[in-house]
Design a protein around this motif. Structure first.
Motif, PDB file in Angstrom:
ATOM      1  N   ASN A  87       0.851  -1.311  -0.089  1.00  0.00           N
ATOM      2  CA  ASN A  87      -0.066  -0.005  -0.052  1.00  0.00           C
ATOM      3  C   ASN A  87       0.865   1.282  -0.086  1.00  0.00           C
ATOM      4  O   ASN A  87       1.939   1.389   0.489  1.00  0.00           O
ATOM      5  N   LYS A  88       0.353   2.377  -0.627  1.00  0.00           N
ATOM      6  CA  LYS A  88       1.060   3.494  -0.734  1.00  0.00           C
ATOM      7  C   LYS A  88       0.351   4.614  -0.210  1.00  0.00           C
ATOM      8  O   LYS A  88       0.664   5.925  -0.255  1.00  0.00           O
ATOM      9  N   GLY A  89      -0.524   4.356   0.804  1.00  0.00           N
ATOM     10  CA  GLY A  89      -1.120   5.313   1.569  1.00  0.00           C
ATOM     11  C   GLY A  89      -2.526   5.851   0.680  1.00  0.00           C
ATOM     12  O   GLY A  89      -3.183   6.880   0.759  1.00  0.00           O
ATOM     13  N   ASN A  90      -3.376   4.577   0.023  1.00  0.00           N
ATOM     14  CA  ASN A  90      -4.667   4.719  -0.473  1.00  0.00           C
ATOM     15  C   ASN A  90      -5.495   3.432  -0.197  1.00  0.00           C
ATOM     16  O   ASN A  90      -5.048   2.549  -0.013  1.00  0.00           O
ATOM     17  N   ASP A  91      -6.675   3.551   0.033  1.00  0.00           N
ATOM     18  CA  ASP A  91      -7.589   2.458   0.283  1.00  0.00           C
ATOM     19  C   ASP A  91      -7.450   1.617   1.567  1.00  0.00           C
ATOM     20  O   ASP A  91      -7.244   0.529   1.399  1.00  0.00           O
ATOM     21  N   THR A  92      -6.766   2.442   2.418  1.00  0.00           N
ATOM     22  CA  THR A  92      -6.529   1.765   3.716  1.00  0.00           C
ATOM     23  C   THR A  92      -7.715   1.153   4.557  1.00  0.00           C
ATOM     24  O   THR A  92      -7.401   0.321   5.306  1.00  0.00           O
ATOM     25  N   LYS A  93      -8.828   1.375   4.115  1.00  0.00           N
ATOM     26  CA  LYS A  93     -10.093   0.950   4.860  1.00  0.00           C
ATOM     27  C   LYS A  93     -10.161  -0.540   4.491  1.00  0.00           C
ATOM     28  O   LYS A  93     -10.681  -1.464   5.195  1.00  0.00           O
ATOM     29  N   THR A  94      -9.732  -0.997   3.283  1.00  0.00           N
ATOM     30  CA  THR A  94      -9.792  -2.232   2.786  1.00  0.00           C
ATOM     31  C   THR A  94      -8.744  -3.214   3.660  1.00  0.00           C
ATOM     32  O   THR A  94      -9.117  -4.138   4.231  1.00  0.00           O
ATOM     33  N   GLU A 153      -7.987  15.471   7.333  1.00  0.00           N
ATOM     34  CA  GLU A 153      -9.538  14.956   7.806  1.00  0.00           C
ATOM     35  C   GLU A 153      -9.771  14.820   9.160  1.00  0.00           C
ATOM     36  O   GLU A 153      -8.808  14.527  10.079  1.00  0.00           O
ATOM     37  N   ASN A 154     -10.754  15.419   9.935  1.00  0.00           N
ATOM     38  CA  ASN A 154     -11.169  15.070  11.156  1.00  0.00           C
ATOM     39  C   ASN A 154     -11.592  13.665  11.637  1.00  0.00           C
ATOM     40  O   ASN A 154     -12.738  13.715  11.807  1.00  0.00           O
ATOM     41  N   ILE A 155     -10.860  12.748  11.478  1.00  0.00           N
ATOM     42  CA  ILE A 155     -11.008  11.258  11.636  1.00  0.00           C
ATOM     43  C   ILE A 155      -9.794  10.795  12.516  1.00  0.00           C
ATOM     44  O   ILE A 155      -8.926  10.694  12.493  1.00  0.00           O
ATOM     45  N   ASP A 156     -10.548  10.349  13.572  1.00  0.00           N
ATOM     46  CA  ASP A 156      -9.420   9.619  14.819  1.00  0.00           C
ATOM     47  C   ASP A 156      -9.806   8.181  14.416  1.00  0.00           C
ATOM     48  O   ASP A 156     -10.310   7.450  15.156  1.00  0.00           O
ATOM     49  N   LEU A 157      -9.196   7.489  13.533  1.00  0.00           N
ATOM     50  CA  LEU A 157      -8.919   6.384  13.287  1.00  0.00           C
ATOM     51  C   LEU A 157      -8.514   5.306  14.186  1.00  0.00           C
ATOM     52  O   LEU A 157      -8.748   4.307  14.508  1.00  0.00           O
ATOM     53  N   ARG A 158      -7.646   5.653  14.974  1.00  0.00           N
ATOM     54  CA  ARG A 158      -7.012   4.787  16.112  1.00  0.00           C
ATOM     55  C   ARG A 158      -8.027   4.890  17.063  1.00  0.00           C
ATOM     56  O   ARG A 158      -8.065   3.488  17.614  1.00  0.00           O
ATOM     57  N   ALA A 159      -8.898   5.699  17.504  1.00  0.00           N
ATOM     58  CA  ALA A 159      -9.754   5.435  18.504  1.00  0.00           C
ATOM     59  C   ALA A 159     -10.935   4.590  17.989  1.00  0.00           C
ATOM     60  O   ALA A 159     -11.555   3.610  18.591  1.00  0.00           O
ATOM     61  N   LYS A 198     -20.637  -7.400   8.896  1.00  0.00           N
ATOM     62  CA  LYS A 198     -21.282  -6.390   8.299  1.00  0.00           C
ATOM     63  C   LYS A 198     -21.145  -5.113   9.095  1.00  0.00           C
ATOM     64  O   LYS A 198     -21.212  -3.746   8.518  1.00  0.00           O
ATOM     65  N   ALA A 199     -21.292  -5.210  10.467  1.00  0.00           N
ATOM     66  CA  ALA A 199     -21.358  -3.955  11.275  1.00  0.00           C
ATOM     67  C   ALA A 199     -20.032  -3.187  11.236  1.00  0.00           C
ATOM     68  O   ALA A 199     -19.923  -2.041  11.247  1.00  0.00           O
ATOM     69  N   ILE A 200     -18.964  -3.992  11.211  1.00  0.00           N
ATOM     70  CA  ILE A 200     -17.412  -3.603  10.998  1.00  0.00           C
ATOM     71  C   ILE A 200     -17.420  -2.984   9.811  1.00  0.00           C
ATOM     72  O   ILE A 200     -16.713  -1.699   9.655  1.00  0.00           O
ATOM     73  N   SER A 201     -17.961  -3.465   8.683  1.00  0.00           N
ATOM     74  CA  SER A 201     -17.787  -2.696   7.382  1.00  0.00           C
ATOM     75  C   SER A 201     -18.580  -1.417   7.399  1.00  0.00           C
ATOM     76  O   SER A 201     -18.079  -0.538   6.990  1.00  0.00           O
ATOM     77  N   LEU A 202     -19.827  -1.358   7.957  1.00  0.00           N
ATOM     78  CA  LEU A 202     -20.332  -0.189   8.036  1.00  0.00           C
ATOM     79  C   LEU A 202     -19.851   1.080   8.867  1.00  0.00           C
ATOM     80  O   LEU A 202     -19.747   2.056   8.173  1.00  0.00           O
ATOM     81  N   VAL A 203     -19.235   0.567  10.015  1.00  0.00           N
ATOM     82  CA  VAL A 203     -18.764   1.389  10.874  1.00  0.00           C
ATOM     83  C   VAL A 203     -17.509   2.080  10.045  1.00  0.00           C
ATOM     84  O   VAL A 203     -17.319   3.324   9.948  1.00  0.00           O
ATOM     85  N   LEU A 204     -16.421   1.267   9.209  1.00  0.00           N
ATOM     86  CA  LEU A 204     -15.450   1.832   8.663  1.00  0.00           C
ATOM     87  C   LEU A 204     -15.863   2.677   7.379  1.00  0.00           C
ATOM     88  O   LEU A 204     -15.072   3.923   7.148  1.00  0.00           O
ATOM     89  N   GLU A 205     -17.128   2.093   6.606  1.00  0.00           N
ATOM     90  CA  GLU A 205     -17.443   3.266   5.784  1.00  0.00           C
ATOM     91  C   GLU A 205     -17.828   4.424   6.159  1.00  0.00           C
ATOM     92  O   GLU A 205     -17.349   5.502   5.412  1.00  0.00           O
ATOM     93  N   ASN A 206     -18.637   4.528   7.287  1.00  0.00           N
ATOM     94  CA  ASN A 206     -19.002   5.891   7.650  1.00  0.00           C
ATOM     95  C   ASN A 206     -17.935   6.642   8.220  1.00  0.00           C
ATOM     96  O   ASN A 206     -17.942   7.665   8.054  1.00  0.00           O
ATOM     97  N   THR A 207     -16.884   6.044   8.945  1.00  0.00           N
ATOM     98  CA  THR A 207     -15.763   6.759   9.465  1.00  0.00           C
ATOM     99  C   THR A 207     -14.796   7.312   8.221  1.00  0.00           C
ATOM    100  O   THR A 207     -14.461   8.390   8.379  1.00  0.00           O
ATOM    101  N   TYR A 208     -14.632   6.399   7.093  1.00  0.00           N
ATOM    102  CA  TYR A 208     -13.811   7.058   6.155  1.00  0.00           C
ATOM    103  C   TYR A 208     -14.693   8.189   5.302  1.00  0.00           C
ATOM    104  O   TYR A 208     -13.881   8.927   4.580  1.00  0.00           O
ATOM    105  N   LYS A 209     -15.844   8.042   5.390  1.00  0.00           N
ATOM    106  CA  LYS A 209     -16.686   9.244   4.676  1.00  0.00           C
ATOM    107  C   LYS A 209     -16.662  10.472   5.355  1.00  0.00           C
ATOM    108  O   LYS A 209     -16.560  11.654   4.599  1.00  0.00           O
ATOM    109  N   ASN A 210     -16.180  10.537   6.641  1.00  0.00           N
ATOM    110  CA  ASN A 210     -16.101  11.810   7.428  1.00  0.00           C
ATOM    111  C   ASN A 210     -15.150  12.710   6.906  1.00  0.00           C
ATOM    112  O   ASN A 210     -13.966  12.241   6.681  1.00  0.00           O
TER     113      ASN A 210
END
Length: 210
Positions: A87-94, A153-159, A198-210
């Motif tokens: 990875n080069k810093g893109n699509d890290t959600k996957t 982005e105002n996203i605290d992915l660690r939390a 599915k819930a994990i996927s939904l949480v990550l999808e919404n997190t990365y959208k913000n």
């Protein structure tokens, strides 16, 4: 007929050491960390308990040798290491979704890792502190990439990740120890596992959208 060659005391010692090391894992799986006594380990290995002192000095050193030889978190992460390197810093959600799903599956199916995690969160020891630190190393590599993708982005992915990982641990331990529903979900069924994924996927999808 080929004659069997005696391998000597060196190989006898190595075999005995390996038996003792593997016995630690069996005892952890069956009795948990509180069952890691010289008697239990030696009995499981089928060896004299005095060999623990002879080969490892102390039970603590034997247990440390075993735990450090088992990289639970690397196994639980599946192919995450390869994904992170590529990875080069893109699509890290996957990548993160893959890590979390693999962790859920591996943790659910590994009685040994469940007992180690229980040990990790219930006893303050130098060994468990070292194990915790080692488990953070892969996280550092991943978050370095996600920081590139989410810069500004105002996203605290660690939390968010911390909550998801903690949720996975608790759900699995709850299902394993009580065999009961949690929020009306039975994790001991395929449907229950799929709902959590599915819930994990939904949480990550919404997190990365913000």
């Amino acid at each position: 007929m080929a004659r069997k060659v005696y391998q000597g005391t060196t190989n006898d010692k190595e075999r005995s050491m390996q038996k003792l090391i593997m016995a630690v894992g069996e005892v952890i799986s069956i009795k948990g960390y509180k069952g890691l006594t010289p008697t239990n380990i030696a009995k499981t290995a089928g060896l004299d308990r005095r060999l623990i002192t002879l080969y490892f000095g102390t039970v603590d050193h034997l247990v440390e040798t075993y735990v450090k030889s088992k990289d639970y978190w690397l196994s639980a992460a599946g192919n995450a290491t390869a994904l992170i390197k590529a990875n080069k810093g893109n699509d890290t959600k996957t990548i993160l979704e893959s890590i979390l799903n693999n962790q859920l599956d591996y943790f659910y199916n590994s009685q040994e890792m469940q007992k180690v995690v229980l040990w990790q969160i219930s006893e303050r020891t130098a060994l468990m502190s070292a194990v915790s630190q080692e488990s953070e190393e892969m996280s550092k590599s991943f978050f370095a990439l996600s920081d590139i993708e989410l810069r500004g982005e105002n996203i605290d992915l660690r939390a968010v990740s911390a909550l998801l990982v903690a949720g996975i641990y608790y759900l699995v331990l709850h299902a394993n120890s009580t065999d009961s529903l949690f929020c009306e979900i039975d994790l001991n069924t395929e449907n229950g596992m799929n709902r959590i994924k599915k819930a994990i996927s939904l949480v990550l999808e919404n997190t990365y959208k913000n």
